[in-house]
Design an enzyme around this catalytic site. Structure first.
Site, PDB file in Angstrom:
ATOM      1  CD  GLU A 173      -2.911  -1.207   2.321  1.00 49.42           C
ATOM      2  OE1 GLU A 173      -2.825  -0.343   3.207  1.00 49.42           O
ATOM      3  OE2 GLU A 173      -3.790  -2.082   2.317  1.00 49.42           O
ATOM      4  CG  ASN A 196      -0.375  -7.125  -1.406  1.00 44.23           C
ATOM      5  OD1 ASN A 196      -0.895  -7.826  -2.280  1.00 44.23           O
ATOM      6  ND2 ASN A 196      -0.888  -7.013  -0.188  1.00 44.23           N
ATOM      7  CD  GLU A 242      -4.401  -7.888   1.749  1.00 45.45           C
ATOM      8  OE1 GLU A 242      -5.288  -7.155   2.224  1.00 45.45           O
ATOM      9  OE2 GLU A 242      -3.179  -7.651   1.862  1.00 45.45           O
ATOM     10  CG  ASP A 263     -12.462  -8.801   1.615  1.00 48.05           C
ATOM     11  OD1 ASP A 263     -12.376  -7.865   0.793  1.00 48.05           O
ATOM     12  OD2 ASP A 263     -11.960  -8.748   2.760  1.00 48.05           O
ATOM     13  CG  HIS A 297      -9.582  -5.679   0.485  1.00 46.06           C
ATOM     14  ND1 HIS A 297      -9.842  -6.825   1.209  1.00 46.06           N
ATOM     15  CD2 HIS A 297      -8.277  -5.396   0.685  1.00 46.06           C
ATOM     16  CE1 HIS A 297      -8.734  -7.204   1.840  1.00 46.06           C
ATOM     17  NE2 HIS A 297      -7.770  -6.356   1.526  1.00 46.06           N
TER      18      HIS A 297
HETATM   19  C1  XIL Z   1      -6.258  -6.235   8.290  1.00 41.13           C
HETATM   20  C2  XIL Z   1      -6.494  -7.395   9.238  1.00 41.13           C
HETATM   21  O1  XIL Z   1      -7.273  -8.383   8.592  1.00 41.13           O
HETATM   22  C3  XIL Z   1      -7.188  -6.904  10.487  1.00 41.13           C
HETATM   23  O2  XIL Z   1      -7.320  -7.942  11.443  1.00 41.13           O
HETATM   24  C4  XIL Z   1      -6.397  -5.741  11.107  1.00 41.13           C
HETATM   25  O3  XIL Z   1      -7.094  -5.217  12.200  1.00 41.13           O
HETATM   26  C5  XIL Z   1      -6.150  -4.649  10.073  1.00 41.13           C
HETATM   27  O4  XIL Z   1      -5.523  -5.211   8.931  1.00 41.13           O
HETATM   28  N1  XIL Z   1      -4.887  -4.544   3.648  1.00 41.13           N
HETATM   29  C6  XIL Z   1      -3.864  -5.337   4.130  1.00 41.13           C
HETATM   30  C7  XIL Z   1      -4.096  -6.198   5.307  1.00 41.13           C
HETATM   31  O5  XIL Z   1      -2.792  -5.383   3.515  1.00 41.13           O
HETATM   32  O6  XIL Z   1      -2.946  -6.355   6.093  1.00 41.13           O
HETATM   33  C8  XIL Z   1      -5.241  -5.702   6.174  1.00 41.13           C
HETATM   34  O7  XIL Z   1      -5.504  -6.676   7.182  1.00 41.13           O
HETATM   35  C9  XIL Z   1      -6.463  -5.415   5.326  1.00 41.13           C
HETATM   36  C10 XIL Z   1      -6.167  -4.378   4.276  1.00 41.13           C
END
Ligand code: XIL
Length: 364
Positions: free
Chosen positions: A155, A196, A264, A266, A233
């Site tokens: 990020e 990422n 990641e 969802d 996401h």
């Molecule tokens: C999230 C976790 O799932 C949570 O448990 C935590 O509180 C915050 O981080 N992008 C990422 C991940 O790269 O590391 C994040 O994970 C979600 C967004």
């Protein structure tokens, strides 16, 4: 006809259609799910769910890969300067080993979930360079040989596609990205090194342009970057099309990265999600299917990771309170329609031999 119990049990794996099994049939390296330390954070209020959850997670045909959602982050791994603690990160790394899953490692240099000292120190450029090198060497060195891939920088882009004004960027500019990848390559030569980010799944997005700029920055400097991780996401009511994903991944591959992954995944739904809303779940199913199909169609796409798989353990409702039901298992352990949608997609593409005849461009 009554079948003996042993026969019924032998039929069970087929009847429940596992995700990793069908992803592999369609040509991917893995289909996985991230997980967290048992009993911690989002999952703390649901002890009654642990045994069912653990059984699904452990099934090697359901998930062939995992990522720790938290335990390898800076906050846990180097809470004080030069003081390393791998206890949390080892929990999920250990689960990966005991359940035979590929381990993706996450995340070495990220502005969030940092140890507080990183943000409170008044850095000189040299001191911050040394701190980044020590952190990456310490953490990637600890897991050397066990991580299929590392999210080296996470990020680094702001919403407008420019560099995020993190402590790292404010002191070092884009040099910190180069430093992190160089240090990771030295610490674990066998791990695939990824950039990422989220919001980099559509071809025309300003953040996608930013991710391409980061790949070029490293390539031009002769520094190894092996992969781009699209966090994905996504939003059920406004999701990228299959062609969006294909075009975006082809653009990264054209810059010379060996591989791309959905890291990641969802697909959040706006509340109310109960009673189960068929329309929103159908949008969500389509979104998951587009990801599955695009990954099979683009040869460089190695696999897909869900950011956990059981709705109550998802990070989404905590961070985006108007959203939920982003994963594939509801609270009562029934599956979302998207689950069968993904399996159907993999089955169809496996039957057609799609992976083997991947084209650069595909129009439905
Ligand atoms: C999230 C976790 O799932 C949570 O448990 C935590 O509180 C915050 O981080 N992008 C990422 C991940 O790269 O590391 C994040 O994970 C979600 C967004």
């Amino acid at each position: 006809m009554r079948l003996p119990t042993s026969t019924l049990l032998a039929l069970l794996p087929l009847a429940s259609c596992q995700l990793d099994y069908w992803a592999k049939k369609a040509g991917l390296k893995y289909f996985g799910a991230a997980t967290d330390t048992p009993g911690f954070r989002e999952r703390a209020p649901f002890p009654q769910s642990y045994s069912k959850y653990d059984a699904i997670f452990a099934d090697p045909k359901e998930f062939g890969q995992t990522t720790p959602t938290n335990g390898q982050k800076w906050l846990f791994t180097e809470p004080e300067p030069g003081v390393f603690n791998f206890t949390e990160g080892e929990v999920v790394a250990g689960l990966a080993a005991s359940t035979g899953k590929i381990l993706r490692c996450h995340a070495l240099v990220w502005h969030s979930q940092l140890a507080p000292w990183v943000e409170t120190t008044e850095w000189t450029p040299d001191a911050l360079r040394a701190a980044i090198k020590r952190h990456v060497a310490g953490v990637a060195g600890h897991w050397k040989g066990r991580c299929y891939a590392w999210d080296v920088v996470n990020e680094a882009l702001d919403e407008d596609g420019t560099y995020r004004k993190s402590v790292f960027y404010n002191v070092l500019g884009d040099e910190y990205i180069k430093l992190a990848f160089q240090a990771a390559a030295e610490a674990d030569p066998g791990a695939k090194l990824y950039y990422n980010d989220y919001g980099i799944e559509r071809p025309a997005s300003v953040k996608t342009a930013g991710a391409k700029r980061i790949v070029k920055l490293l390539k031009d400097a002769g520094i190894r970057i092996d992969g781009v991780g699209m966090q994905a996401h996504l939003h059920a009511d406004n999701h990228p099309t299959m062609q969006d994903h294909v075009d975006t991944m082809e653009a990264y591959a054209a810059l010379g990265v060996q591989e791309i992954a959905f890291t990641e995944l969802d697909v959040r739904i706006k509340v109310p999600v109960t009673p189960k809303n068929e329309t929103k779940l159908a949008w969500q199913k389509e979104s998951y299917q587009f990801v599955a199909e695009a990954c099979v169609r683009v040869k460089a796409c190695v696999g897909i990771t869900l950011w956990d798989f059981y709705d109550p353990f998802s990070w989404i409702p905590d961070v985006f309170p108007d959203n939920g039901s982003a994963l594939l298992w509801f609270e009562d352990f029934t599956k979302h329609p998207a689950y069968d949608g993904i399996i159907d997609t993999f089955k169809r593409l496996a039957a057609n031999g799609t992976r083997a005849v991947t084209t650069r461009r595909f129009r439905a």
